[in-house]
Design an enzyme around this catalytic site. Structure first.
Site, PDB file in Angstrom:
ATOM      1  N   LEU A  69      34.636  55.238  52.048  1.00 41.76           N
ATOM      2  CA  LEU A  69      34.239  53.745  51.719  1.00 41.76           C
ATOM      3  C   LEU A  69      34.619  53.316  50.573  1.00 41.76           C
ATOM      4  CD1 LEU A  69      30.785  54.224  53.824  1.00 41.76           C
ATOM      5  CD2 LEU A  69      32.822  52.776  54.733  1.00 41.76           C
ATOM      6  N   THR A  97      35.689  57.784  46.341  1.00 37.25           N
ATOM      7  CA  THR A  97      35.651  58.033  45.009  1.00 37.25           C
ATOM      8  C   THR A  97      34.544  57.352  44.612  1.00 37.25           C
ATOM      9  OG1 THR A  97      38.048  58.300  44.935  1.00 37.25           O
ATOM     10  CG2 THR A  97      36.814  57.673  42.899  1.00 37.25           C
ATOM     11  N   LYS A 175      38.578  64.747  40.291  1.00 34.12           N
ATOM     12  CA  LYS A 175      38.941  63.506  40.860  1.00 34.12           C
ATOM     13  C   LYS A 175      39.322  62.414  39.556  1.00 34.12           C
ATOM     14  CE  LYS A 175      40.936  60.526  43.499  1.00 34.12           C
ATOM     15  NZ  LYS A 175      40.245  60.004  44.857  1.00 34.12           N
TER      16      LYS A 175
END
Length: 299
Positions: A69, A97, A175
Site C-alpha cells: 500500500l 515502504t 530498504k
C-alpha cells in the site's frame, strides 16, 4: 495445490502490487486481490486473480497476506479491518515502504491477531516487478519461512534475510538506506541535465566525458533517457511516492541523530515537481523542479 503453492491475499494493486499479484498467479498460487479503488484491481481478474470486495474478504483463510500500500498509516488502517478475518497463524508479508517507526505498530497488530509478521519491503521498480525480478528484503522467524519463501520466489529474483524479528524493522532499515541512494542518484541526474540545459551544454558531451569511468553508471543513463525522451509515463516509481520515501528517510535519520541534507532537499524537489503537475510521472521528473513553471524539455 502442491506443497509449494499458497493462497495469498494481496492488499494494494498499484504499480508494484499488481505486478506482484500477476507473478503469484503465474507461479500457481491462488490469489485474491483488493484495492480501495476497485477499478485498479479489476484487470487482474483476467490474469486469474479473484477480485475481493473488501480487504477482509481478500485475506479470509489465506496462507499469506501481502500488503503493498502507500504508507504505514494506510497499512495500519487497512489491516485493522482485514486482520480479524485472517486465519490465526497466517503469515503477513508487509512489503509497503512504511518507515521504521511504523513497523513496530504493524508488528503489534499482527501479534494481536495471531499473525506471523514478516517485514519484507522490496527493492525494484515497475520493470523488475513485472518480470518477477525484485529483490526482497526480509526479516522474520525462521520457523515460518517455508510459508513465505514460495511467495518471495514468485515475485523476486533474490531474497536478502536481515534477521529473525520482523518487529525490529531490519529489512525496512536496509530498504531506506538503499532508497536514500536511489533518490540521491535521481536528484543528481536531474540537476546535471538541468544545468546542462541552462548552460547550453549538449548532454551527450557529459555522457561522453564520463563514459566507461568510475562516474558512469547505468542508472544515470536510464533516468536521463526518460527525461531526454519525454518518456516519464507510465512511471516506474512516481514522484509523489518518491517524495514520501524521501521524507521517511529524513525522519529516520533525525530520530537516530543523522542529518540528511540531500534527502531533505530531494523531498522538496519532488514536492515542487508534483506542484507543477508531475506527481504521477516517473521520479526522474524532479528534473522540472530546477525551473520555474513550465519546465523546459531537456533535449
Amino acid at each position: 495445490m502442491s506443497d509449494t503453492t499458497r493462497t495469498v491475499g494481496v492488499l494494494g494493486t498499484g504499480i508494484m502490487g499488481a505486478a506482484m499479484a500477476r507473478n503469484l498467479v503465474r507461479a500457481g498460487h491462488a490469489v485474491r486481490v483488493w484495492n480501495r479503488t476497485r477499478a485498479k484491481a479489476e484487470p487482474l481478474a483476467a490474469d486469474g486473480a479473484r477480485v475481493a470486495g473488501s480487504a477482509a474478504e481478500a485475506v479470509r483463510d489465506a496462507d499469506v497476506v501481502l500488503t503493498m500500500l502507500y504508507d504505514g498509516d494506510t497499512v495500519l488502517e487497512v489491516m485493522r479491518e482485514a486482520a480479524p478475518a485472517a486465519r490465526a497463524g497466517a503469515a503477513w508479508v508487509q512489503s509497503t515502504t512504511a518507515g521504521v517507526e511504523s513497523v513496530g505498530a504493524l508488528a503489534d497488530l499482527a501479534r494481536a491477531h495471531g499473525l506471523i509478521f514478516y517485514d519484507a519491503p522490496v527493492l525494484g521498480t515497475r520493470q523488475p516487478a513485472e518480470a518477477g525480478r525484485l529483490t526482497v528484503l526480509a526479516a522474520g522467524p525462521t520457523e515460518g519461512r517455508q510459508a513465505v519463501e514460495p511467495v518471495f520466489e514468485a515475485v523476486g529474483a533474490r531474497t536478502v534475510w536481515t534477521g529473525e524479528d520482523g518487529a525490529a524493522g531490519g529489512a525496512t532499515r536496509l530498504k531506506l538506506v538503499a532508497n536514500s541512494w536511489v533518490i540521491a542518484a535521481t536528484a543528481a541526474t536531474g540537476e546535471a541535465l538541468a544545468l546542462a540545459k541552462g548552460l547550453g551544454v549538449d548532454p551527450r558531451g557529459f555522457f561522453d566525458l564520463i563514459a566507461g569511468g568510475p562516474l558512469d553508471m547505468g542508472y544515470l543513463h536510464a533516468k536521463a533517457g526518460l527525461i531526454l525522451d519525454g518518456a516519464l509515463l507510465p512511471p516506474s516509481f512516481a514522484v509523489t511516492t518518491a517524495e514520501k520515501d524521501a521524507r521517511l528517510i529524513v525522519e529516520a535519520g533525525e530520530r537516530h541523530g543523522v542529518r540528511l541534507d540531500v534527502a531533505a532537499a530531494s523531498a522538496e524537489r519532488f514536492a515542487r515537481a508534483a506542484a507543477q503537475g508531475h506527481g504521477g510521472e516517473d521520479m526522474a521528473a524532479a528534473y522540472f523542479a530546477s525551473f520555474d513553471e513550465p519546465g523546459p524539455a531537456a533535449g
